[in-house]
Scaffold this active site. Sequence first.
Site, mmCIF file in Angstrom:
data_model
loop_
_atom_site.group_PDB
_atom_site.id
_atom_site.type_symbol
_atom_site.label_atom_id
_atom_site.label_comp_id
_atom_site.label_asym_id
_atom_site.label_seq_id
_atom_site.Cartn_x
_atom_site.Cartn_y
_atom_site.Cartn_z
ATOM 1 N N LYS A 49 3.808 1.178 4.731
ATOM 2 C CA LYS A 49 2.632 0.299 4.737
ATOM 3 C C LYS A 49 2.971 -1.028 5.412
ATOM 4 O O LYS A 49 2.203 -1.551 6.215
ATOM 5 C CB LYS A 49 2.156 0.043 3.296
ATOM 6 C CG LYS A 49 1.478 1.252 2.671
ATOM 7 C CD LYS A 49 1.309 1.111 1.166
ATOM 8 C CE LYS A 49 0.743 2.395 0.588
ATOM 9 N NZ LYS A 49 0.721 2.419 -0.878
ATOM 10 N N GLN B 123 1.886 -1.217 -6.008
ATOM 11 C CA GLN B 123 2.180 0.205 -5.837
ATOM 12 C C GLN B 123 2.152 0.932 -7.179
ATOM 13 O O GLN B 123 2.742 0.484 -8.156
ATOM 14 C CB GLN B 123 3.554 0.353 -5.157
ATOM 15 C CG GLN B 123 3.949 1.771 -4.809
ATOM 16 C CD GLN B 123 3.149 2.376 -3.670
ATOM 17 O OE1 GLN B 123 2.472 1.683 -2.914
ATOM 18 N NE2 GLN B 123 3.197 3.683 -3.545
ATOM 19 N N ASP C 136 -6.757 -2.113 -2.393
ATOM 20 C CA ASP C 136 -6.759 -0.732 -2.897
ATOM 21 C C ASP C 136 -8.156 -0.320 -3.366
ATOM 22 O O ASP C 136 -8.426 0.866 -3.537
ATOM 23 C CB ASP C 136 -5.819 -0.616 -4.111
ATOM 24 C CG ASP C 136 -4.453 -0.053 -3.746
ATOM 25 O OD1 ASP C 136 -4.381 0.743 -2.800
ATOM 26 O OD2 ASP C 136 -3.480 -0.414 -4.438
HETATM 27 N N1 LIG Z 1 -1.491 1.107 -5.207
HETATM 28 C C1 LIG Z 1 -1.306 2.234 -4.539
HETATM 29 N N2 LIG Z 1 -2.061 2.483 -3.446
HETATM 30 C C2 LIG Z 1 -1.895 3.629 -2.740
HETATM 31 O O1 LIG Z 1 -2.588 3.867 -1.725
HETATM 32 C C3 LIG Z 1 -0.866 4.558 -3.160
HETATM 33 C C4 LIG Z 1 -0.115 4.234 -4.293
HETATM 34 N N3 LIG Z 1 -0.372 3.068 -4.972
HETATM 35 N N4 LIG Z 1 0.829 5.078 -4.760
HETATM 36 C C5 LIG Z 1 1.161 6.304 -4.061
HETATM 37 C C6 LIG Z 1 0.001 6.845 -3.249
HETATM 38 C C7 LIG Z 1 0.409 7.817 -2.158
HETATM 39 N N5 LIG Z 1 -0.006 7.203 -0.907
HETATM 40 C C8 LIG Z 1 0.279 7.715 0.355
HETATM 41 C C9 LIG Z 1 0.076 7.000 1.510
HETATM 42 C C10 LIG Z 1 0.438 7.514 2.742
HETATM 43 C C11 LIG Z 1 1.016 8.745 2.860
HETATM 44 C C12 LIG Z 1 1.452 9.260 4.182
HETATM 45 O O2 LIG Z 1 1.504 8.539 5.157
HETATM 46 N N6 LIG Z 1 1.779 10.543 4.299
HETATM 47 C C13 LIG Z 1 2.263 11.116 5.530
HETATM 48 C C14 LIG Z 1 3.713 11.499 5.423
HETATM 49 C C15 LIG Z 1 4.049 12.418 4.270
HETATM 50 C C16 LIG Z 1 5.546 12.430 4.020
HETATM 51 O O3 LIG Z 1 6.268 12.959 4.875
HETATM 52 O O4 LIG Z 1 5.959 11.887 2.971
HETATM 53 C C17 LIG Z 1 1.414 12.320 5.886
HETATM 54 O O5 LIG Z 1 0.749 12.871 4.993
HETATM 55 O O6 LIG Z 1 1.453 12.704 7.036
HETATM 56 C C18 LIG Z 1 1.207 9.477 1.719
HETATM 57 C C19 LIG Z 1 0.829 8.977 0.486
HETATM 58 C C20 LIG Z 1 -0.566 5.990 -1.187
HETATM 59 N N7 LIG Z 1 -0.607 5.744 -2.495
#
Ligand SMILES: Nc1nc(=O)c2c([nH]1)NC[C@@H]1CN(c3ccc(C(=O)N[C@@H](CCC(=O)O)C(=O)O)cc3)C=[N+]21
Length: 290
Positions: free
Chosen positions: A53, A97, A120
């Site tokens: 991020k 987070q 968020d």
């Molecule tokens: N306050 C808060 N806000 C959030 O938005 C939040 C959080 N907590 N806690 C965890 C989850 C999970 N999350 C992701 C964001 C991006 C990918 C992402 O970029 N994924 C890539 C790579 C996957 C990999 O290889 O790990 C993809 O799907 O292509 C995944 C998961 C945001 N979250």
Amino acid sequence: MTIVLDGKTLAQKISEQVTKDVSKLKAEHNITPCLAVVLVGEDPASKIYVSRKKRQAVATGMLSKEITLPETTSKKQLLKEISLLNADPNVHGILVQLPLPKHIDTAQIIEAIDPRKDVDGFHPVNSGRLFSGVNSALVPCTPRGCVTLVKNHRGQDLTGLLAIVIGCSNIVGKPMAQLLLQEKATVIMAHSKTQDLPTLCRKADILVVAVGVPGLVKADWVKEGATVIDVGINRINNPEGGSCIVGDVDYVGVSSVAGAITPVPGGVGPMTIVSLLQNTYAAAVNQIYG
Ligand SMILES: Nc1nc(=O)c2c([nH]1)NC[C@@H]1CN(c3ccc(C(=O)N[C@@H](CCC(=O)O)C(=O)O)cc3)C=[N+]21
């Protein structure tokens, strides 16, 4: 032919637009949007997400501030950090987070964030605005990214389509249903207690899956030509050793019936992050014009 909904490429395109918007804001107002990310504890997956991020915010010309606190941080200490960020005029977006350590009450932390900085979109003021259809709401990043992806593929009009959302979390399922309703889709929210889920899902024009069960949705759950959005991110161990990431949808099987499907990785994940950048930019603009 099934269309693969390439979130990575679309996110890249949107990120270029955010970069232009950020540079315009700098030129016209001498203000650079700043995203503060708060990480409590040592969860390895959270560390990776937070660094991603931060990196992408900086890539668009925004500023990023990381507050890293130990696992043992008390609720009181965390509330203090949030009040400092709320009061800092140079910080426009605050993201704590999740998940937080068990001894901290998540709802209370979310409610302590200034709703104008709640990028968020988890604060009750923002979920209330989304529920009421007020367009000043900051909308949760994953549902926002999913709708952007669906509309980019199907066109802007989702009127009357049957959308089924599996999973009712505050972070994905519930706000996702509200956004689809706003798009005039017919929305059904389903969950693990829903009777005969496969038969129900087969009626969906748009199927959004956010439950955290690897490969739950099989080919015979999906109507031919449906748009399938896979929000799941599950790390599983390979029989040959090592691990990989899979979604909540049996990708290979469902690809043979769906009209369009998001891959995991490379689908919803990148859209989540770019939505966070859009929210941070919007929050900064709102704070300028207040
Ligand atoms: N306050 C808060 N806000 C959030 O938005 C939040 C959080 N907590 N806690 C965890 C989850 C999970 N999350 C992701 C964001 C991006 C990918 C992402 O970029 N994924 C890539 C790579 C996957 C990999 O290889 O790990 C993809 O799907 O292509 C995944 C998961 C945001 N979250």
